[in-house]
Motif scaffolding. Structure first.
Motif, PDB file in Angstrom:
ATOM      1  N   THR A 302      -3.556   6.159   1.506  1.00  0.00           N
ATOM      2  CA  THR A 302      -2.975   5.516   2.685  1.00  0.00           C
ATOM      3  C   THR A 302      -3.643   6.017   3.955  1.00  0.00           C
ATOM      4  O   THR A 302      -3.923   5.246   4.875  1.00  0.00           O
ATOM      5  CB  THR A 302      -1.452   5.777   2.784  1.00  0.00           C
ATOM      6  N   ASN A 303      -3.911   7.328   3.996  1.00  0.00           N
ATOM      7  CA  ASN A 303      -4.575   7.918   5.162  1.00  0.00           C
ATOM      8  C   ASN A 303      -5.956   7.312   5.369  1.00  0.00           C
ATOM      9  O   ASN A 303      -6.332   6.926   6.471  1.00  0.00           O
ATOM     10  CB  ASN A 303      -4.674   9.428   4.960  1.00  0.00           C
ATOM     11  N   SER A 304      -6.734   7.215   4.277  1.00  0.00           N
ATOM     12  CA  SER A 304      -8.088   6.669   4.391  1.00  0.00           C
ATOM     13  C   SER A 304      -8.066   5.208   4.825  1.00  0.00           C
ATOM     14  O   SER A 304      -8.851   4.786   5.677  1.00  0.00           O
ATOM     15  CB  SER A 304      -8.841   6.809   3.060  1.00  0.00           C
ATOM     16  N   LEU A 305      -7.177   4.424   4.225  1.00  0.00           N
ATOM     17  CA  LEU A 305      -7.060   3.009   4.609  1.00  0.00           C
ATOM     18  C   LEU A 305      -6.724   2.884   6.094  1.00  0.00           C
ATOM     19  O   LEU A 305      -7.298   2.064   6.818  1.00  0.00           O
ATOM     20  CB  LEU A 305      -5.973   2.321   3.780  1.00  0.00           C
ATOM     21  N   ASN A 306      -5.785   3.705   6.551  1.00  0.00           N
ATOM     22  CA  ASN A 306      -5.372   3.687   7.945  1.00  0.00           C
ATOM     23  C   ASN A 306      -6.524   4.064   8.874  1.00  0.00           C
ATOM     24  O   ASN A 306      -6.745   3.448   9.916  1.00  0.00           O
ATOM     25  CB  ASN A 306      -4.203   4.652   8.135  1.00  0.00           C
ATOM     26  N   TYR A 324      -6.945  -3.700   6.377  1.00  0.00           N
ATOM     27  CA  TYR A 324      -6.766  -2.319   5.904  1.00  0.00           C
ATOM     28  C   TYR A 324      -5.395  -1.769   6.264  1.00  0.00           C
ATOM     29  O   TYR A 324      -4.761  -1.073   5.466  1.00  0.00           O
ATOM     30  CB  TYR A 324      -7.886  -1.420   6.448  1.00  0.00           C
ATOM     31  N   TYR A 325      -4.889  -2.067   7.477  1.00  0.00           N
ATOM     32  CA  TYR A 325      -3.546  -1.612   7.839  1.00  0.00           C
ATOM     33  C   TYR A 325      -2.503  -2.199   6.891  1.00  0.00           C
ATOM     34  O   TYR A 325      -1.553  -1.520   6.494  1.00  0.00           O
ATOM     35  CB  TYR A 325      -3.199  -2.022   9.270  1.00  0.00           C
ATOM     36  N   GLN A 326      -2.683  -3.460   6.517  1.00  0.00           N
ATOM     37  CA  GLN A 326      -1.702  -4.108   5.647  1.00  0.00           C
ATOM     38  C   GLN A 326      -1.788  -3.606   4.206  1.00  0.00           C
ATOM     39  O   GLN A 326      -0.815  -3.715   3.464  1.00  0.00           O
ATOM     40  CB  GLN A 326      -1.850  -5.626   5.745  1.00  0.00           C
ATOM     41  N   GLN A 327      -2.922  -3.046   3.832  1.00  0.00           N
ATOM     42  CA  GLN A 327      -3.006  -2.339   2.541  1.00  0.00           C
ATOM     43  C   GLN A 327      -2.290  -0.994   2.635  1.00  0.00           C
ATOM     44  O   GLN A 327      -1.658  -0.547   1.683  1.00  0.00           O
ATOM     45  CB  GLN A 327      -4.457  -2.100   2.145  1.00  0.00           C
ATOM     46  N   LEU A 329       0.228  -0.043   4.700  1.00  0.00           N
ATOM     47  CA  LEU A 329       1.676  -0.074   4.975  1.00  0.00           C
ATOM     48  C   LEU A 329       2.542   0.043   3.725  1.00  0.00           C
ATOM     49  O   LEU A 329       3.421   0.923   3.669  1.00  0.00           O
ATOM     50  CB  LEU A 329       2.024  -1.338   5.769  1.00  0.00           C
ATOM     51  N   PRO A 330       2.343  -0.804   2.675  1.00  0.00           N
ATOM     52  CA  PRO A 330       3.218  -0.666   1.500  1.00  0.00           C
ATOM     53  C   PRO A 330       3.036   0.666   0.774  1.00  0.00           C
ATOM     54  O   PRO A 330       3.965   1.166   0.154  1.00  0.00           O
ATOM     55  CB  PRO A 330       2.813  -1.846   0.604  1.00  0.00           C
ATOM     56  N   LEU A 331       1.837   1.258   0.880  1.00  0.00           N
ATOM     57  CA  LEU A 331       1.610   2.556   0.234  1.00  0.00           C
ATOM     58  C   LEU A 331       2.373   3.660   0.957  1.00  0.00           C
ATOM     59  O   LEU A 331       2.931   4.554   0.325  1.00  0.00           O
ATOM     60  CB  LEU A 331       0.109   2.878   0.181  1.00  0.00           C
ATOM     61  N   PHE A 332       2.395   3.616   2.293  1.00  0.00           N
ATOM     62  CA  PHE A 332       3.227   4.577   3.040  1.00  0.00           C
ATOM     63  C   PHE A 332       4.681   4.446   2.592  1.00  0.00           C
ATOM     64  O   PHE A 332       5.389   5.449   2.420  1.00  0.00           O
ATOM     65  CB  PHE A 332       3.146   4.313   4.546  1.00  0.00           C
ATOM     66  N   GLN A 333       5.138   3.204   2.407  1.00  0.00           N
ATOM     67  CA  GLN A 333       6.520   2.972   1.991  1.00  0.00           C
ATOM     68  C   GLN A 333       6.758   3.506   0.581  1.00  0.00           C
ATOM     69  O   GLN A 333       7.793   4.111   0.299  1.00  0.00           O
ATOM     70  CB  GLN A 333       6.830   1.477   2.078  1.00  0.00           C
ATOM     71  N   GLN A 334       5.778   3.327  -0.310  1.00  0.00           N
ATOM     72  CA  GLN A 334       5.912   3.792  -1.701  1.00  0.00           C
ATOM     73  C   GLN A 334       6.009   5.303  -1.793  1.00  0.00           C
ATOM     74  O   GLN A 334       6.771   5.829  -2.603  1.00  0.00           O
ATOM     75  CB  GLN A 334       4.730   3.299  -2.538  1.00  0.00           C
ATOM     76  N   VAL A 335       5.216   6.022  -0.988  1.00  0.00           N
ATOM     77  CA  VAL A 335       5.241   7.490  -1.074  1.00  0.00           C
ATOM     78  C   VAL A 335       6.346   8.090  -0.209  1.00  0.00           C
ATOM     79  O   VAL A 335       6.513   9.310  -0.170  1.00  0.00           O
ATOM     80  CB  VAL A 335       3.870   8.122  -0.708  1.00  0.00           C
ATOM     81  N   GLY A 336       7.115   7.233   0.478  1.00  0.00           N
ATOM     82  CA  GLY A 336       8.238   7.729   1.275  1.00  0.00           C
ATOM     83  C   GLY A 336       7.829   8.414   2.555  1.00  0.00           C
ATOM     84  O   GLY A 336       8.588   9.220   3.103  1.00  0.00           O
ATOM     85  N   ASP A 337       6.626   8.100   3.060  1.00  0.00           N
ATOM     86  CA  ASP A 337       6.151   8.704   4.307  1.00  0.00           C
ATOM     87  C   ASP A 337       6.609   7.815   5.463  1.00  0.00           C
ATOM     88  O   ASP A 337       5.914   6.896   5.886  1.00  0.00           O
ATOM     89  CB  ASP A 337       4.622   8.820   4.269  1.00  0.00           C
ATOM     90  N   ALA A 344       1.680   2.911  10.857  1.00  0.00           N
ATOM     91  CA  ALA A 344       1.011   1.701  10.363  1.00  0.00           C
ATOM     92  C   ALA A 344       1.605   0.456  11.019  1.00  0.00           C
ATOM     93  O   ALA A 344       0.877  -0.453  11.436  1.00  0.00           O
ATOM     94  CB  ALA A 344       1.120   1.620   8.845  1.00  0.00           C
ATOM     95  N   LEU A 345       2.931   0.411  11.119  1.00  0.00           N
ATOM     96  CA  LEU A 345       3.585  -0.727  11.778  1.00  0.00           C
ATOM     97  C   LEU A 345       3.125  -0.843  13.235  1.00  0.00           C
ATOM     98  O   LEU A 345       2.821  -1.945  13.717  1.00  0.00           O
ATOM     99  CB  LEU A 345       5.107  -0.559  11.728  1.00  0.00           C
TER     100      LEU A 345
END
Length: 451
Positions: A302-306, A324-327, A329-337, A344-345
């Protein structure tokens, strides 16, 4: 114009935070100390004896299978390792083999730790710790205390992290285990860096580096060099930071630490990003991303994509940035960050703002704002309020814009963001100017000039 400096601020806020959280994982390269058991079944922790009373042959076989999968280093193989270790755990419990039960619990916790599932990791570490104490195995106690400290640091509970790390440090010094003492010193250094005490962080990192060089721990040397680089990065000493990262990188490649290599490539990219060398930054971020995917580092991905998105945005390639931001965002949500999710939003909102899609920008800023408030990110909250104000300003709703700018201003002062304070003062002045209140506008412009 009102948004340009805000955009930079949101993006510059992202990368250091993520590098530090990722490094909490890299600095936890600890429980490989348990794995010599596969070559010498009665030893652990580099020679610390763990006698295998009434060993269960099937459990040992399963444990070894799990270890082989863990060593493959992919997310899938690590998940498979956990399932096999859970079967071994049940057998060790049936055999009342508490030392190996503790070891297996710790190993499962370590997998969840590397996969970013920190609460699960904590659950297994917490089960392991009393068993190590029960069998009076100091090495196991020290390692588990250290790993629990790492989880709490990742969760933002720095004082708890220090409490566990300091307990671990005392035991490791008592045992004379310099390799593990160096690991805990490194981790304490990271906590102090997270607490905004860079000189204290450097003090612990340098103690760690000295010990790691004494024992020729190459992987550890690289981790600490990388972490020292992070401190200099936070201090704005980019060339010093780059020097330490570049010392760390070939060592990590030499020892085959792909996770550490990915983080260091990301960090080098970050320095080039700060120096305005966007193409170089992109080159290093793009080298980091596939390695992070390979080792299953979801937070790192998520960090690299961001970060890649941020570079494309700086280059004016908004559609690529959005992709890339839209890739991410859901990963940040999945890891609970939650903090990462808010950033990202916010960044997606900035891209839509640049594209002139004000309503979409507003929607994303308004999703980010309550999360930033919830996680206590006052600086991020100020930026979001300022950016919401900017959208209303562009839509001609000057009083609403003024309300948001005036909410942002005290927060920017509170966090000591002088540049952001100047931006918001300028924005307030511009609104009063548009409203025909020239004297009030001049007052804000004057405050901006003298602040």
């Amino acid at each position: 114009m009102k948004f340009s400096s805000c955009e930079v601020r949101v993006k510059s806020m992202v990368s250091p935070k993520k590098w530090l959280s990722i490094l909490s994982v890299n600095s936890l390269m600890l429980f490989n100390v348990s794995f010599p058991v596969l070559m010498l079944p009665n030893t652990v922790n580099g020679g610390e004896v763990i006698a295998q009373t009434d060993p269960n042959a099937e459990a040992e076989k399963l444990y070894k299978q799990g270890h082989q999968l863990f060593k493959q280093g992919t997310a899938e193989s690590k998940k498979q390792a956990t399932e096999i270790w859970k079967k071994a755990l049940q057998l060790y419990r049936e055999a009342d083999n508490k030392k190996w039960e503790a070891l297996t619990l710790l190993s499962i916790g370590r997998v969840y730790d590397t996969l970013g599932e920190k609460q699960k990791a904590l659950s297994f570490y917490d089960q392991s710790l009393p068993l190590w104490r029960q069998v009076e195995e100091k090495a196991g106690v020290a390692t588990t205390l250290n790993n629990i400290g790492g989880v709490y640091n990742h969760l933002g509970e720095q004082q708890k992290a220090l409490e566990y790390y300091n307990q671990s440090l005392l035991l490791r010094r008592e045992m004379g285990n310099k390799t593990q003492e160096a690991t805990t010193l490194n981790n304490i250094g990271k906590v102090y860096n997270d607490l905004g005490k860079p000189q204290k962080a450097l003090e612990y990192y340098n103690q760690s580096l000295l010990l790691r060089r004494q024992v020729e721990d190459k992987a550890g040397i690289a981790t600490t060099l990388n972490n020292i680089g992070l401190v200099y990065n936070d201090l704005g000493e980019n060339q010093k930071a780059l020097s330490y990262y570049q010392q760390a990188l070939p060592i990590l490649q030499q020892v085959g630490n792909k996770g550490g290599e990915a983080t260091t490539l990301n960090n080098i990219g970050g320095v080039y990003n700060h120096l305005g060398e966007n193409q170089k930054a992109l080159e290093y971020y793009n080298k980091s991303l596939p390695l992070r995917r390979q080792v299953g580092d979801r937070a790192g991905v998520t960090n690299s994509l961001n970060n890649i998105a941020g570079v494309y945005s700086a280059l004016g390639e908004n559609q690529k940035a959005l992709e890339y931001y839209q890739q991410a965002l859901p990963l940040f949500q999945q890891v609970g960050d939650r903090g990462g999710e808010a950033i990202a939003l916010s960044n997606i909102g900035l891209v839509y703002n640049d594209l002139g899609e004000n309503q979409k920008a507003l929607s994303y800023y308004q999703q980010a704002l309550p999360i930033l408030q919830q996680v206590g990110d006052r600086g991020g909250e100020a930026i979001a309020l300022n950016n919401i104000g900017g959208v209303y300003d562009d839509l001609g709703e000057k009083q609403i814009a003024l309300n948001y700018y005036q909410q942002a201003l005290p927060l920017r002062r509170q966090v000591g963001d002088k540049g952001g304070e100047a931006d918001t003062l300028n924005n307030i002045g511009a609104v009063y100017d548009d409203l025909g209140e020239k004297k009030t506008a001049l007052n804000y412009y004057e405050i901006r000039r003298t602040s």
